[in-house]
Design a protein around this motif. Structure first.
Motif, short mmCIF file in Angstrom:
data_model
loop_
_atom_site.label_atom_id
_atom_site.label_comp_id
_atom_site.label_asym_id
_atom_site.label_seq_id
_atom_site.Cartn_x
_atom_site.Cartn_y
_atom_site.Cartn_z
N ASN A 1 7.70 19.85 -3.88
CA ASN A 1 6.67 18.83 -3.71
C ASN A 1 5.91 19.01 -2.41
N VAL A 2 6.68 19.16 -1.31
CA VAL A 2 6.04 19.26 0.00
C VAL A 2 5.21 20.53 0.09
N ILE B 1 1.89 20.36 -2.06
CA ILE B 1 0.80 19.51 -1.58
C ILE B 1 0.14 20.14 -0.34
N THR C 1 -6.94 15.01 -3.43
CA THR C 1 -6.18 13.86 -3.92
C THR C 1 -6.28 13.72 -5.43
N CYS D 1 -4.85 14.12 -8.78
CA CYS D 1 -3.47 14.38 -9.18
C CYS D 1 -3.40 15.47 -10.23
N LEU E 1 -2.06 18.79 -8.50
CA LEU E 1 -0.62 18.82 -8.25
C LEU E 1 0.12 18.82 -9.58
N LEU F 1 2.99 21.43 -10.94
CA LEU F 1 4.31 20.96 -11.34
C LEU F 1 4.62 21.30 -12.79
N LEU G 1 7.56 23.64 -14.28
CA LEU G 1 8.54 23.03 -15.19
C LEU G 1 8.68 23.84 -16.47
N ILE H 1 0.56 12.78 4.42
CA ILE H 1 0.90 13.39 3.13
C ILE H 1 2.30 13.96 3.18
N ILE H 2 2.65 14.62 4.32
CA ILE H 2 3.98 15.22 4.40
C ILE H 2 5.05 14.13 4.42
N ALA I 1 5.32 12.86 0.89
CA ALA I 1 5.97 13.85 0.01
C ALA I 1 7.47 13.89 0.26
N THR I 2 7.88 13.72 1.52
CA THR I 2 9.32 13.74 1.83
C THR I 2 10.03 12.57 1.15
N VAL J 1 9.02 10.89 -1.42
CA VAL J 1 8.99 11.06 -2.87
C VAL J 1 10.10 12.00 -3.31
N THR J 2 10.32 13.07 -2.54
CA THR J 2 11.40 13.99 -2.88
C THR J 2 12.75 13.28 -2.84
N GLU K 1 13.02 11.22 -5.90
CA GLU K 1 13.19 12.07 -7.07
C GLU K 1 14.63 12.55 -7.18
N PRO L 1 7.51 14.88 -14.55
CA PRO L 1 6.73 15.23 -13.37
C PRO L 1 5.93 14.06 -12.80
N TYR L 2 5.97 12.89 -13.44
CA TYR L 2 5.22 11.78 -12.86
C TYR L 2 5.89 11.23 -11.62
N PRO M 1 7.26 13.25 -8.99
CA PRO M 1 6.60 13.94 -7.86
C PRO M 1 5.13 13.57 -7.73
N LEU M 2 4.50 13.16 -8.82
CA LEU M 2 3.08 12.82 -8.73
C LEU M 2 2.83 11.52 -7.96
N ILE N 1 3.24 11.29 -5.00
CA ILE N 1 2.63 11.77 -3.75
C ILE N 1 1.13 11.51 -3.74
N VAL N 2 0.48 11.80 -4.87
CA VAL N 2 -0.98 11.68 -4.88
C VAL N 2 -1.44 10.33 -5.40
N CYS O 1 -3.04 7.19 -4.91
CA CYS O 1 -3.93 6.84 -3.80
C CYS O 1 -3.58 5.49 -3.19
#
Lengths: 196, 204
Positions: A77-78, A81, A115, A117, A120, A124, A128, B75-76, B79-80, B82-83, B86, B102-103, B105-106, B108-109, B111
């Protein structure tokens, strides 16, 4: 030969059958925001497609050559992005230097793509599904074409909607969502095209 | 006085500045995972955790981070977290983790989370930042649960996986659990809310 057919299937599936916007709900923000005029929608679609193909390539390389090799998939993920954000910056710099006219038409959309989605999501999903390099390239291209298609159709409908008599409480977002729902219904017709 | 302000920050995210129905933020997860009420609840809680934890972090480091690199930093951080969410779901709730796919990890984005970090947490001390984030997260969660419940009742005749409408008396509207149903029900939901808001404003 077999892989050729498989690649075509991946492309068509990403473009129409499992359209990123209308079936996976990726990239809804630009879909609702930038879909007021057909030509801006088209430019946004091209910019996104371009970034999608690049992302597909680079995220595949990072995933298979670095993350999986050193057993680090939890960093996916990190890493993704950051890759996408820096990629978009690079593309913006490159386009500005090499083609000012292209920059003028794509310019304002490029930062917005970070941004989005869908980008990303693309990285992903292709990780997968364990696509090969070529397969993920075509997956990216198909997703971009599908995104552009949905965006342009939506913009065309919204241009007509300007003249329609929409009830006051449905104006703006609700009517757009309802139209998107009908588009999604129409796109369900493609489902028979590919039997998994 | 301070207490009143905190309550205000908490409540505004639930209704008046609700992320999905008023600000139209975080639409992707709101549409994608609401095919059942429990999926909506899981996504809502995961997003609430991420928005609160990243609000706390962003607010703590708001004086240290230079303005030019603040967006990548946020963002970082997001993302951390979110991980973390997850991996937690994968370990303890594997069914939910599989159905959301995968929704997760999504997030992260999403808004909504970036919006809270940029417009609120980066300008306020820790307590209001966390309270604001919790309010936003709860507002997001209830919309997802309601939308998921509507779609689940109409689309599969059950709620939270519990089938209360038998096959004999009710034919499920399959379209409601498909993508088209998501767009239609969220559109109508916002439309109905707008209708009552407008009517109230006119009466006032």
């Amino acid at each position: 030969m077999d892989s050729m057919i498989q690649i075509m299937l991946i492309f068509i599936s990403a473009a129409v059958v499992n359209n990123f916007v209308l079936a996976y709900f990726l990239g809804i923000c630009p879909f609702l925001g930038v879909s007021k005029k057909t030509d801006t929608a088209l430019n946004m679609g091209f910019a996104t497609t371009f970034v999608m193909v690049l992302t597909a390539a680079i995220s595949w390389l990072i995933n298979n050559l670095i993350l999986l090799k050193y057993n680090l998939p939890f960093l996916q993920n990190v890493t993704y992005i950051i890759t996408i954000a820096s990629l978009v910056q690079l593309v913006e710099l490159f386009v500005r230097k090499s083609s000012p006219s292209l920059y003028r038409s794509l310019g304002i959309f490029l930062p917005l793509i970070v941004t989005n989605c869908a980008i990303l999501g693309l990285a992903l999903f292709s990780a997968l599904r364990e696509y090969t390099f070529v397969q993920s390239l075509f997956f990216g291209l198909g997703a971009g074409v599908g995104f552009t298609l949905a965006l342009v159709i939506m913009a065309g409908i919204r241009e007509e909607l300007e003249f329609a008599d929409v009830p006051e409480s449905l104006k703006g977002a609700p009517i757009t969502l309802l139209v998107a729902g009908m588009l999604a219904l129409a796109f369900m017709g493609f489902a028979g095209l590919i039997s998994a | 006085m301070a207490k009143k302000t905190l309550t205000y920050e908490f409540v505004k995210g639930i209704w008046r500045e609700n992320a999905v129905i008023k600000m139209l933020l975080g639409m992707c997860p709101a549409l994608a995972v609401t095919n059942s009420a429990s999926n909506g609840l899981a996504m809502g809680l995961a997003s609430t955790f991420v928005v609160a934890a990243s609000g706390l972090m962003v607010s703590l480091i708001r004086r240290i981070v230079p303005g030019g690199v603040r967006i990548p930093t946020y963002i970082i951080i997001i993302a951390t977290f979110v991980t973390l969410a997850e991996l937690f779901l994968k370990a303890y709730l594997p069914d939910i983790s599989k159905s959301l796919g995968p929704y997760i990890p999504l997030i992260i984005v999403n808004c909504m989370i970036m919006g809270r970090a940029e417009f609120f947490a980066s300008k306020h001390p820790v307590t209001p930042a966390v309270v604001d984030a919790l309010g936003t997260g709860i507002g997001f969660t209830w919309v997802l649960v309601v939308l998921g419940a509507i779609r689940e009742v109409l689309g599969s005749g059950s709620i939270f996986g519990f089938a209360f409408l038998g096959e004999k008396i009710f034919t499920p509207w399959v379209v409601m659990v498909l993508p088209a149903g998501a767009f239609l029900s969220l559109g109508l939901m916002i439309g109905v809310i707008n209708y009552f808001t407008l009517r109230k404003r006119r009466a006032a």
